[in-house]
Design an enzyme around this catalytic site. Structure first.
Site, PDB file in Angstrom:
ATOM      1  N   ARG A 149       0.862  -1.179   0.000  1.00 34.56           N
ATOM      2  CA  ARG A 149       0.000   0.000   0.000  1.00 34.56           C
ATOM      3  C   ARG A 149       0.902   1.234   0.000  1.00 34.56           C
ATOM      4  NH1 ARG A 149      -2.097  -3.497   4.032  1.00 34.56           N
ATOM      5  NH2 ARG A 149      -4.176  -4.299   3.539  1.00 34.56           N
ATOM      6  N   LYS A 173      -2.496  -2.195   7.731  1.00 32.61           N
ATOM      7  CA  LYS A 173      -3.722  -1.727   8.385  1.00 32.61           C
ATOM      8  C   LYS A 173      -3.866  -2.371   9.756  1.00 32.61           C
ATOM      9  CE  LYS A 173      -6.542  -0.626   4.332  1.00 32.61           C
ATOM     10  NZ  LYS A 173      -7.796  -0.937   3.609  1.00 32.61           N
ATOM     11  N   HIS A 245      -1.992   2.544  -6.075  1.00 29.53           N
ATOM     12  CA  HIS A 245      -2.716   1.290  -5.825  1.00 29.53           C
ATOM     13  C   HIS A 245      -2.741   0.405  -7.069  1.00 29.53           C
ATOM     14  CE1 HIS A 245      -4.875  -0.597  -2.569  1.00 29.53           C
ATOM     15  NE2 HIS A 245      -5.791  -1.032  -3.406  1.00 29.53           N
ATOM     16  N   ARG A 248      -0.193  -2.193  -6.830  1.00 28.88           N
ATOM     17  CA  ARG A 248      -0.587  -3.270  -5.916  1.00 28.88           C
ATOM     18  C   ARG A 248      -1.492  -4.271  -6.631  1.00 28.88           C
ATOM     19  NH1 ARG A 248      -1.188  -4.545  -0.366  1.00 28.88           N
ATOM     20  NH2 ARG A 248      -3.321  -4.974   0.325  1.00 28.88           N
ATOM     21  N   HIS A 271      -3.728  -9.074   3.107  1.00 28.59           N
ATOM     22  CA  HIS A 271      -5.103  -8.873   2.657  1.00 28.59           C
ATOM     23  C   HIS A 271      -6.050  -9.776   3.413  1.00 28.59           C
ATOM     24  CE1 HIS A 271      -8.421  -9.252  -0.335  1.00 28.59           C
ATOM     25  NE2 HIS A 271      -8.112  -8.018  -0.598  1.00 28.59           N
ATOM     26  N   TYR A 280      -5.949 -16.407   8.895  1.00 30.06           N
ATOM     27  CA  TYR A 280      -5.110 -17.353   8.177  1.00 30.06           C
ATOM     28  C   TYR A 280      -3.795 -17.618   8.904  1.00 30.06           C
ATOM     29  CZ  TYR A 280      -8.487 -16.210   4.692  1.00 30.06           C
ATOM     30  OH  TYR A 280      -9.666 -16.012   4.051  1.00 30.06           O
TER      31      TYR A 280
END
Length: 310
Positions: A149, A173, A245, A248, A271, A280
């Site tokens: 990002r 994030k 972006h 990305r 993500h 995950y």
């Protein structure tokens, strides 16, 4: 039977019964492998015979989250439909879950993605004889190599660059930390920038550990990265709506369309899927590096991506 066995039988069918070329067989198998990878990370982990129409729809939505175009989704769906037709012919399933699924609408708006030649043309527009050009080349290489990002790029710290082992540490994030493989060209141009440009700047005390700086020795802004990329796209004659972006999305698209493991790409992007809410398990770092080396267009010695496009 598990996915691996079904896929092997499907591969034999394509080779022996359909007499398809090895390149075509590889493309079909990659499509089905993407679905099997998605099933492994979804909450209820469906088997080939228990997968439902809803699961297939969730899978297509999941691909869309990566910026995979409707055209590419339709091609992947075509491979999966062939797989389930084969299972029906062999009486391995009673109901074909793909039978009523229509191809994704081509008009559906997704973020613009740059082709590999377009990225190279933008890189060629950079004047490496100037300090800003040297820095900008490193910035674009890192964006495309790592799928970061823009906020992660401008906050990248020198103490988080582990070039000797080929990784960078980023804070994404929600302050979530992850390690991303970084490619050879990105390392090369970042080192040139650090050693020949940044080392000779007067650095603002607040930005001492920040990798990419402006002329005043301060951290770059998001807007500045946007303007750098827009200017290079215009000089390269690219008409698309380009932003940081875009790199990305291009990173993810090129890896996935080249055949990379979905879980590895998701891990590198940091993500969290809106389709599968499971947390995950972090994948092995060697596996992430191997994924980058095998499937990223700037890294791949096997050239998977270009073979798929031809």
């Amino acid at each position: 039977m598990n996915w691996e066995i079904y896929i092997q039988h499907f591969k034999n069918f394509l080779r022996l019964e359909r007499s398809m070329s090895e390149n075509s067989i590889e493309a079909y198998i990659h499509d089905v492998e993407k679905l099997s990878q998605f099933s492994e990370i979804s909450q209820h982990q469906p088997t080939p015979e228990s997968i439902s129409e809803r699961d297939i729809m969730d899978f297509l939505e999941y691909l869309g989250e990566f910026g995979i175009s409707a055209t590419s989704q339709a091609r992947i769906l075509s491979g999966i439909k062939s797989f389930y037709k084969y299972l029906a012919i062999e009486n391995l399933i009673q109901i074909d879950p793909t039978q009523l699924i229509e191809s994704p609408k081509i008009g559906r708006k997704l973020p613009d993605t740059l082709s590999f030649p377009e990225i190279e043309s933008m890189l060629d527009m950079i004047d490496l004889s100037t300090p800003e050009g040297t820095r900008n080349r490193a910035i674009l290489e890192v964006l495309y190599s790592c799928g970061m990002r823009v906020s992660e790029l401008i906050e990248l710290k020198m103490t988080n660059c582990y070039f000797d082992i080929g990784f960078v540490r980023v804070v994404g994030k929600g302050q979530k930390v992850r390690l991303i493989p970084i490619g050879r060209d990105a390392i090369k141009y970042t080192k040139i920038y650090l050693e020949s440009i940044r080392n000779h700047q007067d650095v603002n005390p607040e930005s001492e550990d920040i990798v990419f700086l402006n002329r005043r020795g301060k951290q770059l802004s998001r807007v500045m990265i946007f303007l750098i990329i827009k200017a290079l796209a215009e000089r390269a004659g690219i008409q698309k709506n380009i932003s940081p972006h875009t790199f990305r999305h291009s990173f993810a698209t090129h890896l996935i369309e080249g055949g990379a493991d979905l879980r590895a790409v998701q891990e590198m992007l940091g993500h969290e899927s809106i389709t599968t809410t499971e947390i995950y398990t972090h994948l092995d770092r060697v596996f992430l590096q191997e994924t980058m080396a095998s499937y990223h267009p700037r890294e791949s010695s096997k050239n998977h991506y270009h073979r798929k496009q031809n």
